[in-house]
Design a protein around this motif. Structure first.
Motif, PDB file in Angstrom:
ATOM      1  N   PHE A 217     112.306  61.493  44.000  1.00  0.00           N
ATOM      2  CA  PHE A 217     110.639  62.251  44.105  1.00  0.00           C
ATOM      3  C   PHE A 217     110.264  63.892  44.088  1.00  0.00           C
ATOM      4  O   PHE A 217     110.873  64.353  45.336  1.00  0.00           O
ATOM      5  N   ALA A 218     109.556  64.279  43.071  1.00  0.00           N
ATOM      6  CA  ALA A 218     109.332  65.392  43.563  1.00  0.00           C
ATOM      7  C   ALA A 218     108.297  65.915  44.209  1.00  0.00           C
ATOM      8  O   ALA A 218     108.057  66.669  45.417  1.00  0.00           O
ATOM      9  N   THR A 219     107.675  65.126  45.025  1.00  0.00           N
ATOM     10  CA  THR A 219     106.947  65.388  46.708  1.00  0.00           C
ATOM     11  C   THR A 219     106.555  63.761  47.140  1.00  0.00           C
ATOM     12  O   THR A 219     106.970  62.627  46.400  1.00  0.00           O
ATOM     13  N   LEU A 220     106.074  64.207  48.212  1.00  0.00           N
ATOM     14  CA  LEU A 220     105.538  62.617  49.104  1.00  0.00           C
ATOM     15  C   LEU A 220     104.299  62.351  48.860  1.00  0.00           C
ATOM     16  O   LEU A 220     103.630  63.459  49.024  1.00  0.00           O
ATOM     17  N   LYS A 221     104.361  61.436  48.683  1.00  0.00           N
ATOM     18  CA  LYS A 221     102.354  60.968  49.117  1.00  0.00           C
ATOM     19  C   LYS A 221     101.843  60.244  50.299  1.00  0.00           C
ATOM     20  O   LYS A 221     102.511  59.243  51.072  1.00  0.00           O
ATOM     21  N   TYR A 222     101.727  61.586  50.286  1.00  0.00           N
ATOM     22  CA  TYR A 222     101.448  61.729  52.499  1.00  0.00           C
ATOM     23  C   TYR A 222     100.421  60.527  53.042  1.00  0.00           C
ATOM     24  O   TYR A 222     101.053  59.639  53.715  1.00  0.00           O
ATOM     25  N   ASN A 223      99.216  60.441  52.981  1.00  0.00           N
ATOM     26  CA  ASN A 223      98.572  59.436  53.653  1.00  0.00           C
ATOM     27  C   ASN A 223      98.925  58.148  53.111  1.00  0.00           C
ATOM     28  O   ASN A 223      99.239  57.877  51.275  1.00  0.00           O
ATOM     29  N   SER A 224      99.411  57.423  54.344  1.00  0.00           N
ATOM     30  CA  SER A 224      99.300  55.468  53.960  1.00  0.00           C
ATOM     31  C   SER A 224      98.345  55.338  52.913  1.00  0.00           C
ATOM     32  O   SER A 224      98.736  55.169  52.028  1.00  0.00           O
ATOM     33  N   VAL A 225      97.168  55.648  52.897  1.00  0.00           N
ATOM     34  CA  VAL A 225      96.271  54.968  52.480  1.00  0.00           C
ATOM     35  C   VAL A 225      96.378  55.289  50.888  1.00  0.00           C
ATOM     36  O   VAL A 225      95.958  54.525  49.958  1.00  0.00           O
ATOM     37  N   ALA A 226      96.610  56.369  50.627  1.00  0.00           N
ATOM     38  CA  ALA A 226      96.630  56.927  49.580  1.00  0.00           C
ATOM     39  C   ALA A 226      97.931  56.228  49.128  1.00  0.00           C
ATOM     40  O   ALA A 226      97.599  56.662  47.420  1.00  0.00           O
ATOM     41  N   ALA A 227      98.636  56.155  49.573  1.00  0.00           N
ATOM     42  CA  ALA A 227     100.124  55.811  48.555  1.00  0.00           C
ATOM     43  C   ALA A 227      99.378  54.229  48.003  1.00  0.00           C
ATOM     44  O   ALA A 227     100.113  54.184  46.915  1.00  0.00           O
ATOM     45  N   GLN A 228      98.849  53.587  48.982  1.00  0.00           N
ATOM     46  CA  GLN A 228      98.495  52.537  48.740  1.00  0.00           C
ATOM     47  C   GLN A 228      97.875  52.384  47.511  1.00  0.00           C
ATOM     48  O   GLN A 228      97.846  51.806  46.405  1.00  0.00           O
ATOM     49  N   MET A 229      96.390  53.294  47.095  1.00  0.00           N
ATOM     50  CA  MET A 229      95.410  53.262  46.460  1.00  0.00           C
ATOM     51  C   MET A 229      96.163  53.982  44.671  1.00  0.00           C
ATOM     52  O   MET A 229      95.659  53.713  44.217  1.00  0.00           O
ATOM     53  N   SER A 230      97.652  53.865  44.809  1.00  0.00           N
ATOM     54  CA  SER A 230      97.947  54.192  43.381  1.00  0.00           C
ATOM     55  C   SER A 230      98.591  53.416  42.684  1.00  0.00           C
ATOM     56  O   SER A 230      98.849  53.472  41.632  1.00  0.00           O
ATOM     57  N   LYS A 298      96.716  48.267  20.055  1.00  0.00           N
ATOM     58  CA  LYS A 298      96.409  47.051  20.891  1.00  0.00           C
ATOM     59  C   LYS A 298      97.065  48.400  21.739  1.00  0.00           C
ATOM     60  O   LYS A 298      96.097  47.545  23.173  1.00  0.00           O
ATOM     61  N   ILE A 299      97.695  49.048  21.992  1.00  0.00           N
ATOM     62  CA  ILE A 299      98.044  49.838  23.375  1.00  0.00           C
ATOM     63  C   ILE A 299      97.162  51.174  23.615  1.00  0.00           C
ATOM     64  O   ILE A 299      96.956  51.032  25.077  1.00  0.00           O
ATOM     65  N   GLN A 300      96.342  51.228  22.167  1.00  0.00           N
ATOM     66  CA  GLN A 300      95.086  51.908  22.837  1.00  0.00           C
ATOM     67  C   GLN A 300      93.781  51.023  23.191  1.00  0.00           C
ATOM     68  O   GLN A 300      93.510  51.651  23.734  1.00  0.00           O
ATOM     69  N   ALA A 301      94.080  49.891  23.786  1.00  0.00           N
ATOM     70  CA  ALA A 301      92.824  48.998  24.540  1.00  0.00           C
ATOM     71  C   ALA A 301      93.755  48.663  26.227  1.00  0.00           C
ATOM     72  O   ALA A 301      93.173  48.712  27.102  1.00  0.00           O
ATOM     73  N   LEU A 302      95.162  49.142  25.993  1.00  0.00           N
ATOM     74  CA  LEU A 302      95.307  48.449  27.946  1.00  0.00           C
ATOM     75  C   LEU A 302      94.959  49.417  28.149  1.00  0.00           C
ATOM     76  O   LEU A 302      94.719  49.076  29.912  1.00  0.00           O
ATOM     77  N   PRO A 303      94.627  50.965  28.267  1.00  0.00           N
ATOM     78  CA  PRO A 303      93.393  52.011  29.294  1.00  0.00           C
ATOM     79  C   PRO A 303      92.964  50.476  29.899  1.00  0.00           C
ATOM     80  O   PRO A 303      91.826  50.761  31.511  1.00  0.00           O
ATOM     81  N   TYR A 304      91.555  50.068  29.333  1.00  0.00           N
ATOM     82  CA  TYR A 304      90.931  49.408  29.433  1.00  0.00           C
ATOM     83  C   TYR A 304      91.061  47.887  29.936  1.00  0.00           C
ATOM     84  O   TYR A 304      90.225  47.642  30.754  1.00  0.00           O
ATOM     85  N   GLU A 305      91.537  47.509  29.752  1.00  0.00           N
ATOM     86  CA  GLU A 305      92.205  46.500  30.602  1.00  0.00           C
ATOM     87  C   GLU A 305      92.613  46.487  32.185  1.00  0.00           C
ATOM     88  O   GLU A 305      92.265  45.838  32.904  1.00  0.00           O
ATOM     89  N   LEU A 306      94.226  47.348  31.709  1.00  0.00           N
ATOM     90  CA  LEU A 306      93.758  47.642  33.743  1.00  0.00           C
ATOM     91  C   LEU A 306      92.666  48.897  34.565  1.00  0.00           C
ATOM     92  O   LEU A 306      92.945  48.083  35.410  1.00  0.00           O
ATOM     93  N   THR A 307      91.654  49.060  33.916  1.00  0.00           N
ATOM     94  CA  THR A 307      90.430  49.420  34.391  1.00  0.00           C
ATOM     95  C   THR A 307      89.609  48.605  34.895  1.00  0.00           C
ATOM     96  O   THR A 307      89.263  48.050  35.881  1.00  0.00           O
ATOM     97  N   LEU A 308      89.439  47.602  34.070  1.00  0.00           N
ATOM     98  CA  LEU A 308      88.949  46.190  34.672  1.00  0.00           C
ATOM     99  C   LEU A 308      89.233  45.662  35.258  1.00  0.00           C
ATOM    100  O   LEU A 308      88.846  44.836  36.544  1.00  0.00           O
ATOM    101  N   ILE A 309      90.688  45.677  35.433  1.00  0.00           N
ATOM    102  CA  ILE A 309      91.227  44.360  36.337  1.00  0.00           C
ATOM    103  C   ILE A 309      91.336  45.187  37.885  1.00  0.00           C
ATOM    104  O   ILE A 309      90.865  44.415  38.726  1.00  0.00           O
ATOM    105  N   THR A 310      91.402  46.433  37.816  1.00  0.00           N
ATOM    106  CA  THR A 310      91.437  47.344  39.030  1.00  0.00           C
ATOM    107  C   THR A 310      89.732  48.016  39.445  1.00  0.00           C
ATOM    108  O   THR A 310      89.492  48.015  40.708  1.00  0.00           O
ATOM    109  N   ASN A 311      88.727  47.619  38.517  1.00  0.00           N
ATOM    110  CA  ASN A 311      87.261  48.700  38.752  1.00  0.00           C
ATOM    111  C   ASN A 311      86.733  47.601  40.170  1.00  0.00           C
ATOM    112  O   ASN A 311      87.107  46.923  39.989  1.00  0.00           O
ATOM    113  N   ASN A 312      86.732  48.784  41.171  1.00  0.00           N
ATOM    114  CA  ASN A 312      85.315  48.586  42.698  1.00  0.00           C
ATOM    115  C   ASN A 312      86.091  47.896  43.372  1.00  0.00           C
ATOM    116  O   ASN A 312      85.874  46.997  44.001  1.00  0.00           O
ATOM    117  N   LEU A 313      88.057  47.430  43.346  1.00  0.00           N
ATOM    118  CA  LEU A 313      88.708  46.755  43.961  1.00  0.00           C
ATOM    119  C   LEU A 313      88.388  47.733  45.115  1.00  0.00           C
ATOM    120  O   LEU A 313      88.800  49.011  45.335  1.00  0.00           O
TER     121      LEU A 313
END
Length: 427
Positions: A217-230, A298-313
């Motif tokens: 990996f190029a770098t570390l995701k340092y903050n553990s909560v930030a890592a989870q939020m990735s 169809k692929i161009q719709a994918l970002p919005y599908e993923l946004t709706l799954i993760t939104n406001n969590l």
């Protein structure tokens, strides 16, 4: 086998619903799960939580599992919940208590995070290489056909002269923007989340810098909560980059379908790249490009599908994240196949060298005629009216030639500069 099993049986319906198609999708992640486990075992040895002997045994078995995966001989049976439980089962089966120690200082949460980051990193690099292959082909065709004129359209109306050189290189340069977004997605993926455990770190004295370097990996995701939020963010960022590539392929495919039609007849494809009709024997349908267009839309719709799954969590892990794989993983394979077929087919495009012989394209050159009047001293607005009047009364004589000298114009495509720009972007 469940890594969270406490000896209390769970309802079968619950198992079926919560596991879903994770076993099938986890096969994609299997090699990366093992790579992460090898790095983790070596790190545990480094900090004194495993002996050198135990680590050696774990690494040997893990490498054997990795070989199984690469040979296509690895399966995840219904008795296992996911790839993590299957790999750990194999370690325990071979090594007993030593196998039980592999999960020290980590969670399935940072395991799957690490797997996904490694997987997306590899997939993005593959897509970048395929985009470069398409770019190189388009530049080659642009050089080959740069002097063959092609009508340019606005509002679906004949507008100004273009050329095949301009058309091919336009899509080539557009791919550079797509690579820039792929680079951004790669930067997000190229961060090590391992060691964040369930999202709040570990009380063990682990060495996360070591696993970062071990896994490349190029770098570390340092903050553990930030890592989870990735989780969710890395998938969504990748999806936006994929959508950018897909948008370019979709527009190119639409042009190809349009230019292949008898009404335009700008290009042709050999018979083996077209399909026929069950009742019309003359048909040569551009199904490859129609499917690239449809799949990429169809692929161009994918970002919005993923946004709706993760939104406001809120921060922290949620089972919703499991659903991200269902859309993203197949879409990655679809995009790669579309890039492959685009290169395969565009390589054999034949261009019509006599398109502008048709009288309706004489009006392509009204702007060139107008500009020549301006050069001779006629004010622009007067020159505009003069040429407009000639068109209206049928006396306009087309010069059927272009003298465009500015950078990026029909007679100065700046192909070397476009290639240099791509080379800089790929670094």
């Amino acid at each position: 086998m469940k890594l969270w099993d406490k000896g209390i049986p769970t309802d079968k319906k619950t198992d079926i619903f919560t596991v879903g198609n994770d076993r099938e999708l986890d096969l994609v992640l299997a090699q990366y799960d093992v790579i992460g486990s090898i790095a983790h075992a070596k790190m545990l040895c480094r900090v004194g939580l495993l002996s050198k002997e135990e680590t050696g045994e774990l690494v040997i078995v893990l490498n054997k599992i990795l070989s199984q995966i690469k040979d296509g001989n690895f399966t995840i049976e219904d008795t296992f919940e996911d790839v993590h439980s299957k790999v750990e089962y194999l370690l325990i089966e071979k090594l007993g208590d030593t196998g039980k120690k592999i999960h020290v200082a980590r969670s399935r949460n940072d395991q799957v995070l690490t797997d996904v980051h490694l997987y997306l990193k590899a997939e993005i690099l593959t897509i970048k290489a395929q985009v470069k292959e398409l770019f190189d082909l388009l530049i080659t065709l642009s050089k080959q056909f740069q002097n063959i004129l092609l009508p340019g359209y606005t509002h679906f109306q004949v507008a100004m002269p273009s050329s095949f050189g301009m058309w091919f290189s336009a899509y080539a340069e557009t791919l550079i923007d797509d690579v820039s977004l792929l680079n951004a997605a790669l930067a997000v993926a190229d961060q090590n989340p391992l060691g964040s455990a369930a999202g709040y770190g570990s009380s063990f004295p682990i060495d996360r810098t070591f696993t970062t370097e071990e896994m490349g990996f190029a770098t570390l995701k340092y903050n553990s909560v930030a890592a989870q939020m990735s989780r969710g963010k890395v998938e969504k960022t990748t999806a936006f980059a994929m959508a950018s590539v897909a948008g370019t392929l979709s527009k190119l495919s639409m042009d190809v379908c349009l230019y292949l039609s008898q009404n335009f007849n700008f290009i042709s494809l050999p018979q083996h790249l077209t399909t026929g009709s069950s009742i019309m024997p003359h048909k040569k349908n551009p199904d490859i490009f129609e499917l690239i267009r449809g799949k990429c839309n169809k692929i161009q719709a994918l970002p919005y599908e993923l946004t709706l799954i993760t939104n406001n969590l809120p921060s922290g892990y949620h089972r919703d994240f499991q659903l991200l794989k269902e859309g993203l993983f197949p879409a990655l394979q679809t995009l790669k196949s579309c890039l492959e077929m685009a290169v395969y087919s565009i390589r054999e495009i034949k261009v019509n060298e006599n398109i502008l012989d048709d009288k309706k394209y004489d009006y392509l050159f009204t702007v060139d005629a107008l500009n020549e009047l301006v050069r001779s001293g006629v004010p622009f607005r007067d020159a505009y009216k003069i040429v407009g009047g000639q068109v209206d009364n049928g006396t306009f004589v087309s010069p059927k030639a272009t003298k465009h000298t500015h950078e990026g114009s029909i007679n100065n495509l700046c192909l070397d500069e476009i290639v240099a720009k791509m080379d800089r972007t790929l670094l």
